[in-house]
Design a protein around this motif. Structure first.
Motif, PDB file in Angstrom:
ATOM      1  N   ASN A   1      -5.084   4.526 -16.419  1.00  0.00           N
ATOM      2  CA  ASN A   1      -4.578   3.880 -17.630  1.00  0.00           C
ATOM      3  C   ASN A   1      -5.600   2.984 -18.313  1.00  0.00           C
ATOM      4  O   ASN A   1      -5.509   2.751 -19.518  1.00  0.00           O
ATOM      5  CB  ASN A   1      -3.283   3.098 -17.325  1.00  0.00           C
ATOM      6  CG  ASN A   1      -3.376   2.220 -16.098  1.00  0.00           C
ATOM      7  OD1 ASN A   1      -3.899   2.631 -15.067  1.00  0.00           O
ATOM      8  ND2 ASN A   1      -2.871   1.008 -16.183  1.00  0.00           N
ATOM      9  N   PHE A   2      -6.596   2.495 -17.573  1.00  0.00           N
ATOM     10  CA  PHE A   2      -7.715   1.788 -18.212  1.00  0.00           C
ATOM     11  C   PHE A   2      -8.920   2.715 -18.363  1.00  0.00           C
ATOM     12  O   PHE A   2      -9.672   2.604 -19.322  1.00  0.00           O
ATOM     13  CB  PHE A   2      -8.119   0.550 -17.397  1.00  0.00           C
ATOM     14  CG  PHE A   2      -7.270  -0.645 -17.714  1.00  0.00           C
ATOM     15  CD1 PHE A   2      -7.725  -1.644 -18.554  1.00  0.00           C
ATOM     16  CD2 PHE A   2      -5.996  -0.758 -17.179  1.00  0.00           C
ATOM     17  CE1 PHE A   2      -6.934  -2.734 -18.867  1.00  0.00           C
ATOM     18  CE2 PHE A   2      -5.186  -1.845 -17.483  1.00  0.00           C
ATOM     19  CZ  PHE A   2      -5.657  -2.829 -18.327  1.00  0.00           C
TER      20      PHE A   2
ATOM     21  N   GLY B   1      -5.827   3.642 -10.421  1.00  0.00           N
ATOM     22  CA  GLY B   1      -4.428   4.067 -10.548  1.00  0.00           C
ATOM     23  C   GLY B   1      -4.362   5.375 -11.327  1.00  0.00           C
ATOM     24  O   GLY B   1      -5.178   6.287 -11.115  1.00  0.00           O
TER      25      GLY B   1
ATOM     26  N   ILE C   1      -6.172  -4.585  -1.608  1.00  0.00           N
ATOM     27  CA  ILE C   1      -7.231  -4.005  -0.782  1.00  0.00           C
ATOM     28  C   ILE C   1      -7.414  -4.847   0.479  1.00  0.00           C
ATOM     29  O   ILE C   1      -7.519  -6.076   0.389  1.00  0.00           O
ATOM     30  CB  ILE C   1      -8.543  -3.927  -1.611  1.00  0.00           C
ATOM     31  CG1 ILE C   1      -8.320  -2.976  -2.804  1.00  0.00           C
ATOM     32  CG2 ILE C   1      -9.715  -3.472  -0.759  1.00  0.00           C
ATOM     33  CD1 ILE C   1      -9.465  -2.893  -3.781  1.00  0.00           C
TER      34      ILE C   1
ATOM     35  N   GLY D   1     -11.566   7.817  -3.400  1.00  0.00           N
ATOM     36  CA  GLY D   1     -12.471   7.057  -2.553  1.00  0.00           C
ATOM     37  C   GLY D   1     -11.903   5.689  -2.248  1.00  0.00           C
ATOM     38  O   GLY D   1     -10.890   5.276  -2.818  1.00  0.00           O
TER      39      GLY D   1
ATOM     40  N   PHE E   1      -9.165  -3.790 -11.984  1.00  0.00           N
ATOM     41  CA  PHE E   1      -8.030  -4.529 -12.538  1.00  0.00           C
ATOM     42  C   PHE E   1      -6.781  -4.311 -11.680  1.00  0.00           C
ATOM     43  O   PHE E   1      -6.434  -3.179 -11.333  1.00  0.00           O
ATOM     44  CB  PHE E   1      -7.755  -4.079 -13.974  1.00  0.00           C
ATOM     45  CG  PHE E   1      -8.935  -4.279 -14.891  1.00  0.00           C
ATOM     46  CD1 PHE E   1      -9.584  -5.507 -14.957  1.00  0.00           C
ATOM     47  CD2 PHE E   1      -9.412  -3.239 -15.678  1.00  0.00           C
ATOM     48  CE1 PHE E   1     -10.683  -5.699 -15.786  1.00  0.00           C
ATOM     49  CE2 PHE E   1     -10.501  -3.419 -16.518  1.00  0.00           C
ATOM     50  CZ  PHE E   1     -11.140  -4.656 -16.575  1.00  0.00           C
TER      51      PHE E   1
ATOM     52  N   ARG F   1     -13.919  -0.058  -0.605  1.00  0.00           N
ATOM     53  CA  ARG F   1     -14.756  -0.811   0.345  1.00  0.00           C
ATOM     54  C   ARG F   1     -16.035  -0.078   0.709  1.00  0.00           C
ATOM     55  O   ARG F   1     -16.980  -0.679   1.211  1.00  0.00           O
ATOM     56  CB  ARG F   1     -13.953  -1.119   1.609  1.00  0.00           C
ATOM     57  CG  ARG F   1     -12.779  -2.042   1.321  1.00  0.00           C
ATOM     58  CD  ARG F   1     -11.824  -2.083   2.492  1.00  0.00           C
ATOM     59  NE  ARG F   1     -11.175  -0.803   2.698  1.00  0.00           N
ATOM     60  CZ  ARG F   1     -10.313  -0.544   3.688  1.00  0.00           C
ATOM     61  NH1 ARG F   1     -10.021  -1.489   4.544  1.00  0.00           N
ATOM     62  NH2 ARG F   1      -9.753   0.644   3.796  1.00  0.00           N
TER      63      ARG F   1
ATOM     64  N   ASP G   1      -9.926   5.848  -6.889  1.00  0.00           N
ATOM     65  CA  ASP G   1      -8.695   5.323  -6.281  1.00  0.00           C
ATOM     66  C   ASP G   1      -8.487   6.073  -4.963  1.00  0.00           C
ATOM     67  O   ASP G   1      -8.987   7.191  -4.793  1.00  0.00           O
ATOM     68  CB  ASP G   1      -7.502   5.567  -7.212  1.00  0.00           C
ATOM     69  CG  ASP G   1      -6.358   4.607  -6.938  1.00  0.00           C
ATOM     70  OD1 ASP G   1      -6.163   3.654  -7.728  1.00  0.00           O
ATOM     71  OD2 ASP G   1      -5.648   4.795  -5.918  1.00  0.00           O
TER      72      ASP G   1
ATOM     73  N   TYR H   1      -5.809  -7.622  -4.813  1.00  0.00           N
ATOM     74  CA  TYR H   1      -4.798  -8.232  -3.941  1.00  0.00           C
ATOM     75  C   TYR H   1      -4.142  -7.213  -3.004  1.00  0.00           C
ATOM     76  O   TYR H   1      -3.388  -7.584  -2.120  1.00  0.00           O
ATOM     77  CB  TYR H   1      -3.725  -8.961  -4.766  1.00  0.00           C
ATOM     78  CG  TYR H   1      -3.233  -8.216  -5.975  1.00  0.00           C
ATOM     79  CD1 TYR H   1      -2.364  -7.145  -5.870  1.00  0.00           C
ATOM     80  CD2 TYR H   1      -3.646  -8.611  -7.245  1.00  0.00           C
ATOM     81  CE1 TYR H   1      -1.919  -6.474  -6.977  1.00  0.00           C
ATOM     82  CE2 TYR H   1      -3.213  -7.943  -8.378  1.00  0.00           C
ATOM     83  CZ  TYR H   1      -2.338  -6.877  -8.241  1.00  0.00           C
ATOM     84  OH  TYR H   1      -1.901  -6.208  -9.358  1.00  0.00           O
TER      85      TYR H   1
ATOM     86  N   MET I   1      -1.567   8.834  -7.495  1.00  0.00           N
ATOM     87  CA  MET I   1      -2.100   8.150  -8.684  1.00  0.00           C
ATOM     88  C   MET I   1      -3.170   9.012  -9.356  1.00  0.00           C
ATOM     89  O   MET I   1      -3.192   9.164 -10.588  1.00  0.00           O
ATOM     90  CB  MET I   1      -2.704   6.795  -8.296  1.00  0.00           C
ATOM     91  CG  MET I   1      -1.679   5.718  -7.984  1.00  0.00           C
ATOM     92  SD  MET I   1      -0.777   5.185  -9.456  1.00  0.00           S
ATOM     93  CE  MET I   1      -0.012   3.681  -8.834  1.00  0.00           C
TER      94      MET I   1
ATOM     95  N   ARG J   1       0.831  -1.210   0.000  1.00  0.00           N
ATOM     96  CA  ARG J   1       0.000   0.000   0.000  1.00  0.00           C
ATOM     97  C   ARG J   1       0.864   1.258   0.000  1.00  0.00           C
ATOM     98  O   ARG J   1       0.546   2.239  -0.664  1.00  0.00           O
ATOM     99  CB  ARG J   1      -0.941  -0.015   1.212  1.00  0.00           C
ATOM    100  CG  ARG J   1      -2.129  -0.952   0.987  1.00  0.00           C
ATOM    101  CD  ARG J   1      -2.896  -1.178   2.261  1.00  0.00           C
ATOM    102  NE  ARG J   1      -3.686  -0.026   2.657  1.00  0.00           N
ATOM    103  CZ  ARG J   1      -4.904   0.253   2.195  1.00  0.00           C
ATOM    104  NH1 ARG J   1      -5.450  -0.511   1.277  1.00  0.00           N
ATOM    105  NH2 ARG J   1      -5.572   1.291   2.623  1.00  0.00           N
TER     106      ARG J   1
ATOM    107  N   ALA K   1      -5.877  -4.890  -8.551  1.00  0.00           N
ATOM    108  CA  ALA K   1      -5.918  -4.174  -7.277  1.00  0.00           C
ATOM    109  C   ALA K   1      -6.511  -4.971  -6.118  1.00  0.00           C
ATOM    110  O   ALA K   1      -6.184  -4.679  -4.967  1.00  0.00           O
ATOM    111  CB  ALA K   1      -6.707  -2.881  -7.440  1.00  0.00           C
TER     112      ALA K   1
HETATM  113  C1  LIG Z   1      -1.623  -1.810  -9.381  1.00  0.00           C
HETATM  114  S1  LIG Z   1      -2.672  -0.375  -9.364  1.00  0.00           S
HETATM  115  C2  LIG Z   1      -3.884  -0.807 -10.602  1.00  0.00           C
HETATM  116  C3  LIG Z   1      -4.157   0.308 -11.560  1.00  0.00           C
HETATM  117  C4  LIG Z   1      -4.988  -0.100 -12.777  1.00  0.00           C
HETATM  118  N1  LIG Z   1      -6.303  -0.556 -12.373  1.00  0.00           N
HETATM  119  C5  LIG Z   1      -4.301  -1.167 -13.575  1.00  0.00           C
HETATM  120  O1  LIG Z   1      -4.834  -2.273 -13.738  1.00  0.00           O
HETATM  121  O2  LIG Z   1      -3.205  -0.911 -14.085  1.00  0.00           O
HETATM  122  C6  LIG Z   1      -3.551  -0.659  -7.869  1.00  0.00           C
HETATM  123  C7  LIG Z   1      -4.332   0.557  -7.392  1.00  0.00           C
HETATM  124  O3  LIG Z   1      -5.219   0.154  -6.342  1.00  0.00           O
HETATM  125  C8  LIG Z   1      -5.396   1.282  -5.518  1.00  0.00           C
HETATM  126  N2  LIG Z   1      -6.052   0.861  -4.276  1.00  0.00           N
HETATM  127  C9  LIG Z   1      -5.578  -0.032  -3.367  1.00  0.00           C
HETATM  128  N3  LIG Z   1      -6.458  -0.168  -2.354  1.00  0.00           N
HETATM  129  C10 LIG Z   1      -7.509   0.641  -2.636  1.00  0.00           C
HETATM  130  C11 LIG Z   1      -8.747   0.917  -1.987  1.00  0.00           C
HETATM  131  N4  LIG Z   1      -9.064   0.350  -0.809  1.00  0.00           N
HETATM  132  N5  LIG Z   1      -9.609   1.783  -2.565  1.00  0.00           N
HETATM  133  C12 LIG Z   1      -9.296   2.379  -3.741  1.00  0.00           C
HETATM  134  N6  LIG Z   1      -8.138   2.155  -4.409  1.00  0.00           N
HETATM  135  C13 LIG Z   1      -7.254   1.298  -3.866  1.00  0.00           C
HETATM  136  C14 LIG Z   1      -3.980   1.817  -5.377  1.00  0.00           C
HETATM  137  O4  LIG Z   1      -3.955   3.150  -4.938  1.00  0.00           O
HETATM  138  C15 LIG Z   1      -3.455   1.658  -6.809  1.00  0.00           C
HETATM  139  O5  LIG Z   1      -3.606   2.840  -7.555  1.00  0.00           O
END
Ligand SMILES: C[S@@+](CC[C@H](N)C(=O)[O-])C[C@H]1O[C@@H](n2cnc3c(N)ncnc32)[C@H](O)[C@@H]1O
Length: 210
Positions: free
Chosen positions: A62-63, A59, A128, A104, A122, A107, A81, A126, A86, A5, A124
């Motif tokens: 990018n998507f 993130g 959260i 936001g 996508f 959860r 996010d 893993y 990001m 994180r 993410a």
């Molecule tokens: C590896 S990036 C994925 C970005 C994009 N979706 C992709 O597939 O390339 C993971 C993102 O999850 C976000 N993230 C992690 N826990 C989160 C949460 N509880 N609520 C919102 N975003 C979260 C992180 O800040 C990060 O930007």
């Protein structure tokens, strides 16, 4: 806050995520390119123009922007996010006429039930802390007839898989088995559930019945 994180909150990562970090790490993990993942996202969400799309844990967008490029008329895509760095990159690098970003937590989404025609998350779940609650939130905000698509980690059900899971958890990353998401989707009443595994990543999509 665990290492995974903390990394996602680092401005330096946000700067290189879209063009270096994601293409290389996801290719190693799944053997797939970002372009393939993007095209599959449009196909599995069944985007055809006029949809309201929610991209959870977007993130740097990018998507989100790519998905918004497949919308028209009243269609739009919102990326959510929790990482400020990001989102700052998303606004600079992936703005567009049909895209917006919101800070936001996956959860507890600030949207009414059934707001979106397509919801995705996508790379993410893993990261959260409560991925099952976050997935239930995605289903809650999905409209009847809407499509849900996720990509997340995968571990095999053998000694190698269980060791990888234990090692990954030290840094705060979760590895999921084959059953967790298809079973959860079915329990939540989703249909048309389709799972594909590519090395250490799994892709699961489904429909909320109309
Ligand atoms: C590896 S990036 C994925 C970005 C994009 N979706 C992709 O597939 O390339 C993971 C993102 O999850 C976000 N993230 C992690 N826990 C989160 C949460 N509880 N609520 C919102 N975003 C979260 C992180 O800040 C990060 O930007």
């Amino acid at each position: 806050m665990n290492l995974a994180r903390k990394t996602m909150n680092a401005p330096a990562l946000a700067a290189v995520y879209e063009h270096a970090w994601r293409p290389s790490l996801f290719w190693l993990a799944s053997g797939r390119t970002t372009e393939t993942d993007r095209r599959d996202a449009v196909t599995s969400l069944r985007l055809d123009g006029n949809q309201r799309v929610l991209d959870i844990a977007c993130g740097p967008g990018n998507f989100t922007r790519y998905l918004s490029n497949h919308l028209n008329d009243d269609g739009y895509a919102i990326g959510v996010d929790y990482s400020t760095p990001m989102l700052a990159r998303a606004v600079v690098d992936n703005a567009g006429p049909r895209v917006g970003y919101l800070r936001g937590d996956a959860r507890t989404l600030p949207f009414a039930d059934g707001t979106f025609d397509a919801v995705c998350c996508f790379g993410a779940l893993y990261l959260i802390p409560d991925p099952i609650a976050a997935t239930r939130e995605m289903i809650r905000v999905l409209a009847p007839g809407g499509r849900l698509a996720i990509s997340t980690s995968f571990h095999t059900d053998n000694m190698f898989g269980h060791t990888a899971k234990a090692v990954a958890s030290l840094s705060g990353l979760r590895l999921f088995d084959r059953d967790t998401f298809p079973k959860l989707f079915a329990e939540e009443g989703l249909v048309d559930i389709n799972q594909r595994v590519h090395r250490f990543l799994q892709y699961v999509d489904a429909t909320r019945p109309a």
